[in-house]
Design an enzyme around this catalytic site. Structure first.
Site, short mmCIF file in Angstrom:
data_model
loop_
_atom_site.label_atom_id
_atom_site.label_comp_id
_atom_site.label_asym_id
_atom_site.label_seq_id
_atom_site.Cartn_x
_atom_site.Cartn_y
_atom_site.Cartn_z
N TRP A 21 0.76 -1.25 0.07
CA TRP A 21 0.06 0.14 -0.05
C TRP A 21 0.89 1.45 0.02
O TRP A 21 1.82 1.28 0.71
CB TRP A 21 -0.78 0.02 1.39
CG TRP A 21 -1.86 1.29 1.17
CD1 TRP A 21 -2.65 1.60 0.38
CD2 TRP A 21 -1.94 2.18 2.46
NE1 TRP A 21 -3.47 2.79 0.78
CE2 TRP A 21 -3.08 2.86 2.02
CE3 TRP A 21 -1.23 2.17 3.70
CZ2 TRP A 21 -3.37 3.92 2.84
CZ3 TRP A 21 -1.92 3.24 4.38
CH2 TRP A 21 -2.81 4.26 4.21
N TYR A 54 -4.50 -0.39 -4.93
CA TYR A 54 -3.40 0.17 -4.46
C TYR A 54 -2.73 0.68 -5.91
O TYR A 54 -2.68 -0.20 -6.56
CB TYR A 54 -2.52 -0.85 -4.02
CG TYR A 54 -2.89 -1.25 -2.69
CD1 TYR A 54 -3.92 -0.60 -1.75
CD2 TYR A 54 -2.11 -2.39 -1.90
CE1 TYR A 54 -4.29 -1.13 -0.52
CE2 TYR A 54 -2.61 -2.75 -0.83
CZ TYR A 54 -3.67 -2.07 -0.06
OH TYR A 54 -3.93 -2.52 1.22
N SER A 154 -11.75 -7.52 5.27
CA SER A 154 -10.92 -6.39 5.78
C SER A 154 -11.85 -5.54 6.51
O SER A 154 -12.59 -4.97 5.52
CB SER A 154 -10.09 -6.13 4.81
OG SER A 154 -9.22 -4.89 5.19
#
Ligand code: NDP
Length: 320
Positions: A21, A54, A154
Site C-alpha cells: 500500500w 493500490y 478486511s
C-alpha cells in the site's frame, strides 16, 4: 522467522509479512520492489499483500513483475489481493461486493499480477448494499474456479463476519477464514468487544495492517515531516495531520525510552508489540526502502521481551 497458523486453516504464515500500500508505484519501481521483496523473503517472510485499489492496479502489476524476476517456487509463498473499491467509476464497479464485480475483478487482478491464482482474496471493506449471501456465493465460486485458495474480510464488523461464516456453514460453501484489520499501539478496536467471538470463538485468522501507524510509531514525525516520508507525499495530505498530531507525538516520545531499554528501535518495538496478541496471525509491514525492511525484520528478536509490567506501562502511555 517464526510461523503461526493462519486461524483454523492449515497454512503456516510468517509472523511478519510484507505489503504494497502507498509504496509500490508511488515510492518503489520494479527494481526497488524486487530488492524489498527479496529482503523480506530472505528473512523468512512468506506472505505478500496487495489490493486492486493500490495505485489503481499498478501495485499489482509491479508485484507481478517482481515475482516473475524473483523466480520463487509458487508453493513457497502466499500472495493476496483485495476487491471492493473498483478501478472504474460506475455504479456496477464501485464500492461494491456484488457478484459481477467480484468475478470480473479477480480476473483483472490475476491478469495484472500474471498469476494463475492468489492464495488469499479479501473483501477490502464490507458492502451494506449487497446481501452478504451474494458475496459469500461469489467468493465460494471464485475458490471453486481455482482463482483464489482462501478468502477473507478486511475491516468488517464482527457481526458481519459471523453472518458470513454462518451462511457459508449452512450452505456448505467455502467460508471466510481471515480478517485484515488495522492494529497498532494506538488503534486496537478491531480486537475488542465482539471480535472475541470471531477470533477465539470461530478460530478466524488475522493479518493486521499499519503496525507503525503509517510511520508515526517510528518517532520520525516528532520534529516535523522528514522529506522522504509518507506524510510528505502530496497524495497523503489527508493523513498528514494525524502523523504530526502533537498529542500523538508526545505519546510516541514517551515510548522511546521503553524501546531503548530493550535495545530496540521504536519501529522494532512497535512491531514486536503487535505479536503479543495471540489472535494476530501475521503483522503486515510496509516499507519505502530496503533499509527499513532490514530494520523491521529484526523486530522478531524482541517479541519475548514484553513483561506484564512493561505491557501495563505501555497501556498507561498509550491510554489503552
Ligand atoms: P506501517 O504502519 O508499518 O507504515 C509503513 C511505512 O512506515 C513505510 O512505508 C515507511 O514510510 C515507514 N516506515 C516503515 N518502517 C520504517 C522504519 N523502520 N523507519 C522509518 N520509517 C519506516 O504499515 P502500512 O500502513 O504501510 O501497512 C502495511 C500493509 O498493510 C500495507 O502495505 C498493506 O498491504 C496493508 N494495508 C491494508 C489495509 C486494508 O485496508 N486492508 C490498509 C492499509 C494497509 P515512509 O518511509 O514513506 O515514511
Amino acid at each position: 522467522m517464526q510461523y503461526r497458523k493462519l486461524g483454523n486453516t492449515g497454512l503456516k504464515i510468517s509472523e511478519l509479512s510484507f505489503g504494497s500500500w502507498i509504496t509500490f508505484h508511488n515510492q518503489a519501481d520494479v527494481d526497488k520492489t524486487y530488492d524489498m521483496m527479496k529482503a523480506a523473503f530472505d528473512a523468512g517472510v512468506n506472505f505478500f499483500d496487495n489490493a486492486e485499489a493500490y495505485a489503481l492496479g499498478k501495485s499489482e502489476e509491479i508485484m507481478g513483475e517482481a515475482i516473475k524476476r524473483l523466480g520463487w517456487r509458487r508453493g513457497s509463498y502466499l500472495v493476496s489481493t483485495k476487491l471492493y473499491w473498483g478501478l472504474h467509476d460506475t455504479p456496477l464497479e464501485n464500492n461494491t461486493l456484488n457478484r459481477k464485480y467480484l468475478l470480473e475483478g479477480i480476473a483483472g487482478s490475476l491478469q495484472r499480477m500474471n498469476l494463475d491464482y492468489v492464495d488469499l482474496l479479501y473483501c477490502h471493506r464490507a458492502d451494506s448494499d449487497t446481501p452478504i449471501e451474494e458475496t459469500v456465493w461469489a467468493m465460494h465460486n471464485i475458490i471453486e474456479r481455482g482463482q483464489a485458495l482462501y478468502w477473507g474480510t478486511s475491516e468488517w464488523e464482527a457481526d458481519q463476519i459471523l453472518e458470513a461464516i454462518d451462511i457459508a456453514d449452512r450452505r456448505n460453501l467455502h467460508k471466510p477464514v481471515v480478517e485484515q484489520p488495522v492494529y497498532n499501539l494506538f488503534q486496537r478496536h478491531r480486537f475488542a468487544g465482539n471480535y472475541h467471538a470471531v477470533y477465539k470463538g470461530k478460530g478466524y485468522g488475522s493479518t493486521t495492517w499499519s503496525p507503525l501507524a503509517s510511520g508515526l510509531l517510528t518517532g520520525k514525525y516528532i520534529d516535523g515531516v522528514p522529506e522522504q516520508s509518507r506524510a510528505a507525499l502530496p497524495s497523503m495530505a489527508w493523513l498528514k495531520d494525524e502523523l504530526i498530531d502533537e498529542a500523538a507525538n508526545e505519546r510516541v516520545r514517551a515510548l522511546l525510552p521503553l524501546a531503548k531499554d530493550m535495545g530496540a528501535t521504536l519501529a522494532q518495538f512497535a512491531l514486536a508489540w503487535c505479536l503479543q496478541n495471540k489472535s494476530v496471525s501475521s503483522v503486515l509491514t510496509g516499507a519505502s526502502r530496503v533499509e527499513q525492511v532490514h530494520e523491521n525484520m529484526k523486530a522478531l528478536q524482541f517479541v519475548d521481551k514484553f513483561t506484564p509490567d512493561l505491557m501495563a506501562e505501555i497501556d498507561r502511555i498509550t491510554g489503552a
